[in-house]
Design a protein around this motif. Structure first.
Motif, PDB file in Angstrom:
ATOM      1  N   GLU A  32       0.827  -1.210   0.000  1.00 18.88           N
ATOM      2  CA  GLU A  32       0.000   0.000   0.000  1.00 18.88           C
ATOM      3  C   GLU A  32       0.863   1.263   0.000  1.00 18.88           C
ATOM      4  OE1 GLU A  32      -0.348  -2.324   2.507  1.00 18.88           O
ATOM      5  OE2 GLU A  32      -2.028  -3.416   1.644  1.00 18.88           O
ATOM      6  N   SER A  33       1.917   1.241   0.797  1.00 22.57           N
ATOM      7  CA  SER A  33       2.796   2.400   0.883  1.00 22.57           C
ATOM      8  C   SER A  33       3.557   2.623  -0.419  1.00 22.57           C
ATOM      9  CB  SER A  33       3.789   2.219   2.042  1.00 22.57           C
ATOM     10  OG  SER A  33       4.655   3.323   2.110  1.00 22.57           O
ATOM     11  N   VAL A  34       4.014   1.519  -1.042  1.00 23.06           N
ATOM     12  CA  VAL A  34       4.726   1.634  -2.321  1.00 23.06           C
ATOM     13  C   VAL A  34       3.777   2.182  -3.391  1.00 23.06           C
ATOM     14  CG1 VAL A  34       5.837   0.310  -4.152  1.00 23.06           C
ATOM     15  CG2 VAL A  34       6.425  -0.138  -1.783  1.00 23.06           C
ATOM     16  N   ALA A  35       2.518   1.703  -3.403  1.00 24.08           N
ATOM     17  CA  ALA A  35       1.542   2.179  -4.384  1.00 24.08           C
ATOM     18  C   ALA A  35       1.245   3.670  -4.169  1.00 24.08           C
ATOM     19  CB  ALA A  35       0.260   1.364  -4.289  1.00 24.08           C
ATOM     20  N   ALA A  36       1.091   4.080  -2.918  1.00 24.15           N
ATOM     21  CA  ALA A  36       0.821   5.492  -2.632  1.00 24.15           C
ATOM     22  C   ALA A  36       1.999   6.371  -3.042  1.00 24.15           C
ATOM     23  CB  ALA A  36       0.515   5.679  -1.150  1.00 24.15           C
ATOM     24  N   THR A  37       3.203   5.911  -2.772  1.00 20.74           N
ATOM     25  CA  THR A  37       4.394   6.678  -3.163  1.00 20.74           C
ATOM     26  C   THR A  37       4.488   6.792  -4.683  1.00 20.74           C
ATOM     27  OG1 THR A  37       5.539   5.879  -1.196  1.00 20.74           O
ATOM     28  CG2 THR A  37       6.902   6.809  -2.942  1.00 20.74           C
ATOM     29  N   ALA A  38       4.212   5.688  -5.389  1.00 19.37           N
ATOM     30  CA  ALA A  38       4.254   5.722  -6.857  1.00 19.37           C
ATOM     31  C   ALA A  38       3.195   6.660  -7.410  1.00 19.37           C
ATOM     32  CB  ALA A  38       4.071   4.316  -7.415  1.00 19.37           C
ATOM     33  N   LEU A  43       1.756  11.817  -9.984  1.00 18.90           N
ATOM     34  CA  LEU A  43       1.041  13.094  -9.981  1.00 18.90           C
ATOM     35  C   LEU A  43       2.009  14.269 -10.090  1.00 18.90           C
ATOM     36  CD1 LEU A  43      -1.744  12.522  -7.309  1.00 18.90           C
ATOM     37  CD2 LEU A  43      -2.028  12.866  -9.752  1.00 18.90           C
ATOM     38  N   GLU A  44       3.094  14.209  -9.334  1.00 16.25           N
ATOM     39  CA  GLU A  44       4.090  15.292  -9.401  1.00 16.25           C
ATOM     40  C   GLU A  44       4.673  15.402 -10.808  1.00 16.25           C
ATOM     41  OE1 GLU A  44       7.065  14.556  -6.458  1.00 16.25           O
ATOM     42  OE2 GLU A  44       5.627  14.656  -4.794  1.00 16.25           O
ATOM     43  N   THR A  45       4.990  14.251 -11.410  1.00 18.82           N
ATOM     44  CA  THR A  45       5.543  14.248 -12.765  1.00 18.82           C
ATOM     45  C   THR A  45       4.526  14.788 -13.766  1.00 18.82           C
ATOM     46  OG1 THR A  45       6.885  12.325 -12.191  1.00 18.82           O
ATOM     47  CG2 THR A  45       6.606  12.799 -14.528  1.00 18.82           C
ATOM     48  N   GLY A  46       3.260  14.389 -13.608  1.00 16.35           N
ATOM     49  CA  GLY A  46       2.212  14.892 -14.490  1.00 16.35           C
ATOM     50  C   GLY A  46       2.059  16.404 -14.395  1.00 16.35           C
ATOM     51  N   HIS A  47       2.098  16.936 -13.178  1.00 15.52           N
ATOM     52  CA  HIS A  47       2.001  18.393 -13.006  1.00 15.52           C
ATOM     53  C   HIS A  47       3.196  19.101 -13.636  1.00 15.52           C
ATOM     54  CE1 HIS A  47      -1.613  18.373 -10.670  1.00 15.52           C
ATOM     55  NE2 HIS A  47      -1.091  17.594  -9.725  1.00 15.52           N
ATOM     56  N   LYS A  50       2.748  18.994 -17.405  1.00 14.13           N
ATOM     57  CA  LYS A  50       1.681  19.916 -17.814  1.00 14.13           C
ATOM     58  C   LYS A  50       2.177  21.361 -17.782  1.00 14.13           C
ATOM     59  CE  LYS A  50      -1.675  21.753 -15.472  1.00 14.13           C
ATOM     60  NZ  LYS A  50      -2.592  21.954 -14.425  1.00 14.13           N
ATOM     61  N   ASP A  51       2.904  21.715 -16.737  1.00 11.59           N
ATOM     62  CA  ASP A  51       3.432  23.084 -16.647  1.00 11.59           C
ATOM     63  C   ASP A  51       4.390  23.381 -17.790  1.00 11.59           C
ATOM     64  OD1 ASP A  51       1.950  23.472 -14.374  1.00 11.59           O
ATOM     65  OD2 ASP A  51       3.630  23.100 -12.991  1.00 11.59           O
ATOM     66  N   ARG A  52       5.222  22.413 -18.116  1.00 14.74           N
ATOM     67  CA  ARG A  52       6.156  22.618 -19.230  1.00 14.74           C
ATOM     68  C   ARG A  52       5.421  22.699 -20.558  1.00 14.74           C
ATOM     69  NH1 ARG A  52      11.127  18.676 -17.467  1.00 14.74           N
ATOM     70  NH2 ARG A  52      11.785  19.930 -15.689  1.00 14.74           N
ATOM     71  N   ALA A  53       4.395  21.851 -20.737  1.00 11.77           N
ATOM     72  CA  ALA A  53       3.633  21.870 -21.991  1.00 11.77           C
ATOM     73  C   ALA A  53       2.883  23.188 -22.150  1.00 11.77           C
ATOM     74  CB  ALA A  53       2.655  20.696 -22.022  1.00 11.77           C
ATOM     75  N   VAL A  54       2.324  23.704 -21.071  1.00  9.76           N
ATOM     76  CA  VAL A  54       1.628  24.990 -21.138  1.00  9.76           C
ATOM     77  C   VAL A  54       2.618  26.093 -21.485  1.00  9.76           C
ATOM     78  CG1 VAL A  54       0.445  26.724 -19.736  1.00  9.76           C
ATOM     79  CG2 VAL A  54      -0.273  24.349 -19.641  1.00  9.76           C
ATOM     80  N   GLY A  55       3.788  26.063 -20.873  1.00 11.43           N
ATOM     81  CA  GLY A  55       4.818  27.051 -21.199  1.00 11.43           C
ATOM     82  C   GLY A  55       5.248  26.953 -22.650  1.00 11.43           C
ATOM     83  N   PHE A  56       5.394  25.713 -23.139  1.00 17.03           N
ATOM     84  CA  PHE A  56       5.774  25.507 -24.535  1.00 17.03           C
ATOM     85  C   PHE A  56       4.688  26.030 -25.468  1.00 17.03           C
ATOM     86  CE2 PHE A  56       5.695  22.779 -28.331  1.00 17.03           C
ATOM     87  CZ  PHE A  56       6.930  23.103 -28.862  1.00 17.03           C
ATOM     88  N   ALA A  57       3.420  25.738 -25.150  1.00 14.73           N
ATOM     89  CA  ALA A  57       2.310  26.201 -25.993  1.00 14.73           C
ATOM     90  C   ALA A  57       2.260  27.732 -26.027  1.00 14.73           C
ATOM     91  CB  ALA A  57       0.990  25.636 -25.485  1.00 14.73           C
TER      92      ALA A  57
END
Length: 119
Positions: A32-38, A43-47, A50-57
């Motif tokens: 459970e802890s490994v799944a939560a950490t992953a 989520l952090e990587t996705g954010h 997304k921030d980089r893609a918005v900046g690029f756009a």
């Protein structure tokens, strides 16, 4: 006697510290802890992506607008528009010089409107 008490207390403290550290590490390695950490890392990587893609756009949009302005200036598209209508033109499809109805010398072709002429 003091020496023995000191070393005994130091050993107990080290054992408590080591046990707590091992238990904490074991809790981190449960499924459970490994799944939560992953999930948190994803989520952090996705954010971040997304921030980089918005900046690029935004960069692409700014550069596109700048390039369109350059092209408009180079092609004269930004020049003031002449509000006069263009001169009227005769349609080439109307001018049939081989037709027996065509009258030479007129600005526009004139036709005989006698309905019985062709019969």
């Amino acid at each position: 006697m003091f020496r023995r008490t000191f070393w005994f207390s130091t050993g107990v403290a080290a054992g408590v510290w080591a046990t707590a550290k091992v238990n904490r590490k074991l809790r981190q390695l449960t499924p459970e802890s490994v799944a939560a950490t992953a999930a948190n890392k994803a989520l952090e990587t996705g954010h971040r992506i997304k921030d980089r893609a918005v900046g690029f756009a935004l960069d692409v949009r700014d550069n596109m607008a700048r390039r369109e302005a350059e092209l408009g200036e180079a092609l004269g598209l930004d020049a003031p528009v002449d509000r006069e209508l263009p001169p009227s033109r005769r349609l080439a499809a109307i001018e049939n010089h081989h037709s027996p109805k065509y009258v030479e010398g007129s600005t526009y072709p004139t036709y005989s409107y006698n309905r019985n002429e062709d019969h």
